[in-house]
Design an enzyme around this catalytic site. Structure first.
Site, short mmCIF file in Angstrom:
data_model
loop_
_atom_site.label_atom_id
_atom_site.label_comp_id
_atom_site.label_asym_id
_atom_site.label_seq_id
_atom_site.Cartn_x
_atom_site.Cartn_y
_atom_site.Cartn_z
N HIS A 1 9.44 -3.54 3.23
CA HIS A 1 8.97 -3.76 1.86
C HIS A 1 10.16 -4.05 0.94
O HIS A 1 10.11 -4.95 0.10
CB HIS A 1 8.27 -2.52 1.30
CG HIS A 1 6.99 -2.16 1.98
ND1 HIS A 1 6.81 -0.99 2.68
CD2 HIS A 1 5.80 -2.81 2.04
CE1 HIS A 1 5.58 -0.93 3.14
NE2 HIS A 1 4.95 -2.01 2.79
N GLN B 1 -2.75 -12.21 7.99
CA GLN B 1 -2.97 -11.92 6.57
C GLN B 1 -2.28 -12.98 5.69
O GLN B 1 -2.85 -13.46 4.71
CB GLN B 1 -2.44 -10.53 6.23
CG GLN B 1 -2.35 -10.25 4.75
CD GLN B 1 -2.01 -8.81 4.45
OE1 GLN B 1 -2.87 -7.94 4.48
NE2 GLN B 1 -0.74 -8.53 4.15
N ASP C 1 2.23 -9.21 9.35
CA ASP C 1 0.80 -9.48 9.18
C ASP C 1 0.63 -10.99 9.02
O ASP C 1 0.25 -11.49 7.96
CB ASP C 1 0.29 -8.73 7.94
CG ASP C 1 0.46 -7.24 8.11
OD1 ASP C 1 -0.20 -6.66 8.97
OD2 ASP C 1 1.29 -6.64 7.39
N GLU D 1 5.77 -11.37 7.60
CA GLU D 1 5.12 -12.08 8.72
C GLU D 1 4.61 -11.13 9.79
O GLU D 1 4.00 -11.57 10.76
CB GLU D 1 6.09 -13.09 9.33
CG GLU D 1 6.27 -14.32 8.47
CD GLU D 1 7.07 -15.41 9.15
OE1 GLU D 1 7.78 -15.11 10.14
OE2 GLU D 1 7.02 -16.55 8.66
N MET E 1 0.85 -1.20 0.00
CA MET E 1 0.00 0.00 0.00
C MET E 1 0.89 1.25 0.00
O MET E 1 0.45 2.34 0.39
CB MET E 1 -0.94 -0.02 1.20
CG MET E 1 -1.89 -1.21 1.14
SD MET E 1 -3.45 -0.97 1.99
CE MET E 1 -2.91 -0.77 3.66
N LEU F 1 6.71 3.04 1.32
CA LEU F 1 7.62 1.90 1.42
C LEU F 1 8.72 2.12 2.46
O LEU F 1 9.24 3.23 2.61
CB LEU F 1 8.26 1.63 0.05
CG LEU F 1 7.28 1.29 -1.08
CD1 LEU F 1 8.05 1.00 -2.37
CD2 LEU F 1 6.36 0.14 -0.73
N SER G 1 6.50 -0.56 9.84
CA SER G 1 5.14 -0.43 9.31
C SER G 1 5.03 0.95 8.69
O SER G 1 5.64 1.92 9.19
CB SER G 1 4.14 -0.56 10.46
OG SER G 1 2.89 -0.02 10.08
O1 PAF Z 1 -0.23 -5.77 3.66
C1 PAF Z 1 -0.62 -4.86 2.90
O2 PAF Z 1 0.06 -3.86 2.69
C2 PAF Z 1 -1.99 -5.00 2.26
O3 PAF Z 1 -2.87 -5.64 3.12
C3 PAF Z 1 -1.94 -5.67 0.89
C4 PAF Z 1 -1.45 -7.10 0.99
C5 PAF Z 1 -1.04 -4.89 -0.04
C6 PAF Z 1 -3.34 -5.70 0.27
O4 PAF Z 1 -3.84 -4.41 0.08
#
Ligand code: PAF
Length: 282
Positions: free
Chosen positions: A37, A155, A152, A150, A30, A33, A187
């Protein structure tokens, strides 16, 4: 570096590369960065012929409209950071209409119950939004592998279920949590922390590390109580939840069993900014 805004453009670009036998490593983000990332992108570069990074603040996964409005958007700086890694990275930065068309709806998924635990409980609809956007992205980008941090962890388990449900062939790869020297998990939301919140936030990982250390000698109730106490009267941090859960189904437990893998999960508010973290316990 190529930056695509249109789904058809990136779809054609990737299809051509795949016809040439190239593998595609995909990192959905999202934006805003950070090093976490970039570590995912580096891994995607190492393990694939081409790396694709999406930058899209997905409205359907936000249950809190203020969080969506305040989510950092730094496309130019993000592209700059990526181009320092490699000029060959392909960026997909679409508008919501490009992803969703005229109807920005989430699919309602049954992920076998894990969608109702922790983040799912506290952020209703969140995982439907994540599942839906990733279904769109996996269809558009058609990656060989996709990389997720990890931090998330829930997720990551949801995404593994998603590809099973949608019968997609992409391989889902989980990568270790990237931390500041202070221990704070990286984050994009950290950018919004003020000085006092930033100073207070290393407590989150400190607590997790202690739980990891004491897991063999204390019972779950004692550990839960101890964690709650650490945040009592803390001026900057408010505990939303702490749970010890089975890795297999993410159900929280009150008693340990032999031969079962556990992880501790935590969500904390620093003012209005929500921070999550987790740690493997055994
Ligand atoms: O983890 C994230 O940044 C978001 O949940 C993702 C996987 C890009 C989906 O929008």
């Amino acid at each position: 570096m190529q930056v695509h805004e249109k789904r058809l453009d990136i779809k054609h670009n990737v299809a051509t590369l795949k016809k040439q036998g190239k593998t595609i490593g995909f990192v959905p983000t999202m934006g805003a960065l950070h090093q976490g990332h970039l570590a995912l992108v580096e891994r995607a570069i190492q393990e694939n012929d081409v790396a694709v990074v999406s930058i899209f603040v997905n409205p359907t996964q936000f249950n809190n409209s203020e969080d969506l409005v305040n989510y950092p958007r730094t496309l130019e700086a993000d592209v700059e950071l990526l181009s320092k890694l490699s000029e060959d990275i392909i960026v997909f930065a679409p508008s919501p209409v490009e992803v969703y068309g005229d109807h920005m709806n989430s699919i309602s998924y049954d992920f076998g119950g894990i969608e109702n635990e922790m983040e799912g409980k506290y952020r209703p609809g969140h995982f439907d939004g994540v599942g839906t956007v990733l279904k769109h992205f996996f269809t558009i980008v058609s990656p060989t592998r996709a990389y997720f941090g990890e931090k998330d962890f829930q997720q990551l388990q949801i995404v593994k279920k998603l590809v099973e449900i949608e019968k997609m062939t992409v391989e889902i790869i989980g990568c270790p949590i990237f931390r500041e020297a202070s221990g704070l998990a990286l984050s994009s939301r950290n950018k919004r922390l003020n000085k006092d919140q930033l100073q207070a936030s290393p407590l989150i990982y400190k607590v997790l590390k202690r739980v990891h250390k004491d897991f063999g000698i204390k019972n779950v109730i004692e550990l839960n109580e101890w964690v709650s106490q650490q945040f009592e009267n803390n001026k900057e941090l408010e505990l939303e939840y702490f749970e010890i859960a089975k890795v297999s189904d993410l159900r929280s437990i009150t008693q340990k069993q032999n031969d079962t893998k556990y992880r501790a999960f935590i969500a904390v508010f620093a003012g209005k900014i929500r921070l999550i973290d987790n740690i493997a316990l055994n």
